[in-house]
Design a protein around this motif. Sequence first.
Motif, PDB file in Angstrom:
ATOM      1  N   ARG A  16       0.876  -1.230  -0.058  1.00 41.33           N
ATOM      2  CA  ARG A  16      -0.191  -0.241   0.116  1.00 41.33           C
ATOM      3  C   ARG A  16       0.909   1.316  -0.032  1.00 41.33           C
ATOM      4  N   ARG A  20       1.338   4.132  -3.066  1.00 34.26           N
ATOM      5  CA  ARG A  20       0.974   5.669  -2.849  1.00 34.26           C
ATOM      6  C   ARG A  20       2.214   6.542  -2.898  1.00 34.26           C
ATOM      7  N   GLY A 226       9.593   7.251  13.140  1.00 35.69           N
ATOM      8  CA  GLY A 226       9.261   6.938  14.529  1.00 35.69           C
ATOM      9  C   GLY A 226       8.249   5.792  14.609  1.00 35.69           C
ATOM     10  N   THR A 227       7.650   5.220  13.492  1.00 35.44           N
ATOM     11  CA  THR A 227       6.810   3.958  13.628  1.00 35.44           C
ATOM     12  C   THR A 227       7.537   2.716  13.777  1.00 35.44           C
ATOM     13  N   MET A 230       6.825   2.253  17.598  1.00 33.33           N
ATOM     14  CA  MET A 230       5.596   1.657  17.734  1.00 33.33           C
ATOM     15  C   MET A 230       5.400   0.223  17.436  1.00 33.33           C
TER      16      MET A 230
ATOM     17  N   ARG B 103       6.173  11.091  19.820  1.00 36.36           N
ATOM     18  CA  ARG B 103       6.180  11.551  18.136  1.00 36.36           C
ATOM     19  C   ARG B 103       5.012  10.529  17.794  1.00 36.36           C
ATOM     20  N   SER B 105       3.336   8.138  15.824  1.00 38.25           N
ATOM     21  CA  SER B 105       4.071   7.048  15.111  1.00 38.25           C
ATOM     22  C   SER B 105       3.331   5.932  14.467  1.00 38.25           C
ATOM     23  N   LEU B 106       1.983   6.542  13.801  1.00 40.03           N
ATOM     24  CA  LEU B 106       1.439   5.639  12.917  1.00 40.03           C
ATOM     25  C   LEU B 106       1.764   6.055  11.412  1.00 40.03           C
ATOM     26  N   TYR B 107       1.317   5.301  10.549  1.00 43.42           N
ATOM     27  CA  TYR B 107       1.761   5.736   9.233  1.00 43.42           C
ATOM     28  C   TYR B 107       1.153   6.697   8.464  1.00 43.42           C
ATOM     29  N   ASP B 109       0.948   7.607   5.485  1.00 41.33           N
ATOM     30  CA  ASP B 109       0.751   7.626   3.987  1.00 41.33           C
ATOM     31  C   ASP B 109      -0.577   6.453   3.877  1.00 41.33           C
ATOM     32  N   LEU B 110      -0.980   5.946   5.196  1.00 44.79           N
ATOM     33  CA  LEU B 110      -2.207   5.086   5.134  1.00 44.79           C
ATOM     34  C   LEU B 110      -3.344   5.567   5.812  1.00 44.79           C
ATOM     35  N   THR B 111      -4.270   5.163   5.417  1.00 41.66           N
ATOM     36  CA  THR B 111      -5.863   5.716   5.971  1.00 41.66           C
ATOM     37  C   THR B 111      -5.953   5.403   7.340  1.00 41.66           C
ATOM     38  N   GLU B 114      -6.944   1.653   7.589  1.00 41.71           N
ATOM     39  CA  GLU B 114      -5.873   0.798   7.232  1.00 41.71           C
ATOM     40  C   GLU B 114      -4.749   0.766   8.379  1.00 41.71           C
ATOM     41  N   PHE B 118      -4.025  -2.671  10.797  1.00 38.87           N
ATOM     42  CA  PHE B 118      -2.824  -2.968  10.651  1.00 38.87           C
ATOM     43  C   PHE B 118      -2.505  -3.612  12.204  1.00 38.87           C
ATOM     44  N   VAL B 119      -2.516  -2.406  12.885  1.00 40.56           N
ATOM     45  CA  VAL B 119      -1.958  -2.644  14.357  1.00 40.56           C
ATOM     46  C   VAL B 119      -2.880  -3.675  14.864  1.00 40.56           C
ATOM     47  N   ILE B 150      -6.420   9.657   4.528  1.00 37.77           N
ATOM     48  CA  ILE B 150      -5.046   9.474   4.593  1.00 37.77           C
ATOM     49  C   ILE B 150      -4.588  10.302   6.004  1.00 37.77           C
TER      50      ILE B 150
END
Lengths: 391, 334
Positions: A16, A20, A226-227, A230, B103, B105-107, B109-111, B114, B118-119, B150
């Motif tokens: 994904r 993008r 930073g991901t 997590m 900070r 810390s999720l993506y 560029d994903l919705t 999503e 994912f998590v 997004i």
Amino acid sequence: MNSLRRLFAIMQKEFRQLKRDRVSFGMIVMIPLIQLTIFGYAINSDVRHLRAAVSDESRTDLSRELIAMVQQTQVVDIVGAASGPRELEQWLKEGRISVGIVIPFDYARRVERGESQPAQLLVDGSDPIVGQAAVQVAQLRLPGVKASAASRNAAVEERTHSFSTAVVPFNVPPIAISVPAFEIRLDYNPERISAVSIVPALLGVILTMTMVLFTAVAIVRERERGTLEMLITTPVRTAELMIGKIVPCIGVGLVQISIILGLGVVLFHVPIRGSLVDLYIAGLAFIIANLTMGLLNSTFAQNQFQAMQLTFFFFLPSILLSGFMFPFDGMPVPAQWIGEMLPLTHFNRMSRGILLRGATLAEVGRDLWPMAAFFGVMMSVVLLRFRKRLD
Amino acid sequence: MQENPPLQHSTTPSLQPSDGPAIEAHGLTRRFGHVAAVDALDLTVERGRIHGFLGPNGSGKTTTLRMLCGLLRPSAGTAKVLGMDVAHEAEAIRRQIGYMTQRFSLYEDLTVIENLEFVAVVQGLPAKKRRLRVDELLGRYGLNDRRRQIVGTLSGGERQRLALSAAVLHEPKLLFLDEPTAAVDPQNRRDFWESLFDISDGGTTILVSTHYMDEAERCHSLSILDVGRLAASGRPRRLAEALGQRVVEVETATPREAQTALHRAAGVLSVAQIGTHLHILVDEGASDPVGVVTAALRDAGLKGQVTSARPGLEDVFVAVTIARRKREAERSAA
């Protein structure tokens, strides 16, 4: 079960994100496209059209015939006539010509007497490839000479000038070109078109760069944004994370192989003499070996810029020592050892074998094992180095 | 294998039957080179509580949280989280905790959906439950109409609520929040704290770091950190009450002059101007704080109305940090 689901989720996420990310997506296609087109046309080890000048002091039909013959080889283009050998040497030194042809005043007599090397070539030896190319001219047979004489004698004497020491540029003694004893038959690329042998090698070179960089960036980007902090606080396992990152990159690699091959066939008429399945299997092994290098890279790099630098640290020895740039057999033994460790060396041998010589995977299979060893060592180091920690 | 128990907010009692504290640390230390980011920290957090870490930037809050999550190895000392050792059982701890990083810390560029799905998979939620739980959280945190957006285009408040959703998705027993309201407006902050009380009410223990006094005041219990050391700890109200009569306020027509005079006066720890009046913290030993301030003003020839005031958490914070600085100054002078 959970493990597989997590693996799948990571892969899905990677696809994904890739979908993008227009820039990365474009690079997957454009890097092989542009590099293959440029290098395929540009890299040409079959040297032609060297600038040459003649000093013809004989001025006979025979000498004019010789000049015409030399010109017909297309190895040299005669761009000027000098007043004598001295002027030729001066032009060589100035770099205005690469080859000087000296025809002495008694050339016709020498030929009639069947003397060996009746004429002389002055060659700029500061570029080794020019020197090699000029040999072709030196091996010309003279017309109108008896077969017995011709088989013994080369028409022209070659003298290579070394410009490595500028003070005494002409201290190299004349090299007598010995009688050509062998007839050369080029079996797998008879027309000696460079692109035909360059494309199989470029396959490996382009993949080395994109695979190492893509994998490294895939992980380093998460660290940078930073991901990763997590992700590593979840129950996800290191192996799941690594494999989940690797698999989409494998897909990218296979797409790139197809692009390069397709383009190679269309633009450069590269023959595919062996089986495509064999080639893709060899390619897959090569891709996976390079991906572990990318993973290792990511355990050192803190940001994408460092990942890029480390990629080049691996990429340069790969192209220089794998036999892509310089013939492998000419390298000193320690350099060959390093070369043998690099996946590119082995993939180059396999891809040339399969594509150009029509070899089967079994016939070039001995080059698979070094790649497997490379993968094993790298992956172990990666699993040892990558910890689900920040310290 | 113990699965995460479902979080049912209305039925479970606010305090679970306790089998030891949620967090227990002794002498927890983390050095980076020669610098101790966290220095011999003792900490006990009872189950079901909201415990606050109050301290300025660089006081060791994030480092402590990371050690408790198993992301950083302690240089010395021990810590048990939900009865498990952080140095050796980090993986088991990770299954039962949620961590909202400082900070985002999720993506990006994903919705929204999503990211949450994912998590959910990575956290090991069973397929049937995943949808329900994600829908529930989207509804609760007002993200329903942002589902397909997004994440990079969300507002600060929306991002923060999404990050909280992701952190509690697997119904952790213990939730770590590292300065969760740093990039959020006051209304969103208030709403956010209401959510925290809801989560706490369901039996989840929460450890939250902050540098806002008003947030610290809302915690059940508090640790005040200062340059990696524990400066004070206890219930916020108690900490403030412990200051007794040491806080004095002065109403004066010449606040700037009064402030200068009081700064020089012996026995005065700190002076802060708040609008037209001055907020003063007096030394620990002083028997009559109002008298000390009145005398100092009189000596400077200034007029003002001096009254005793109720201490707040900020006074506690100022008292412990200034006391430390004074001790250090005395030590380096000696």
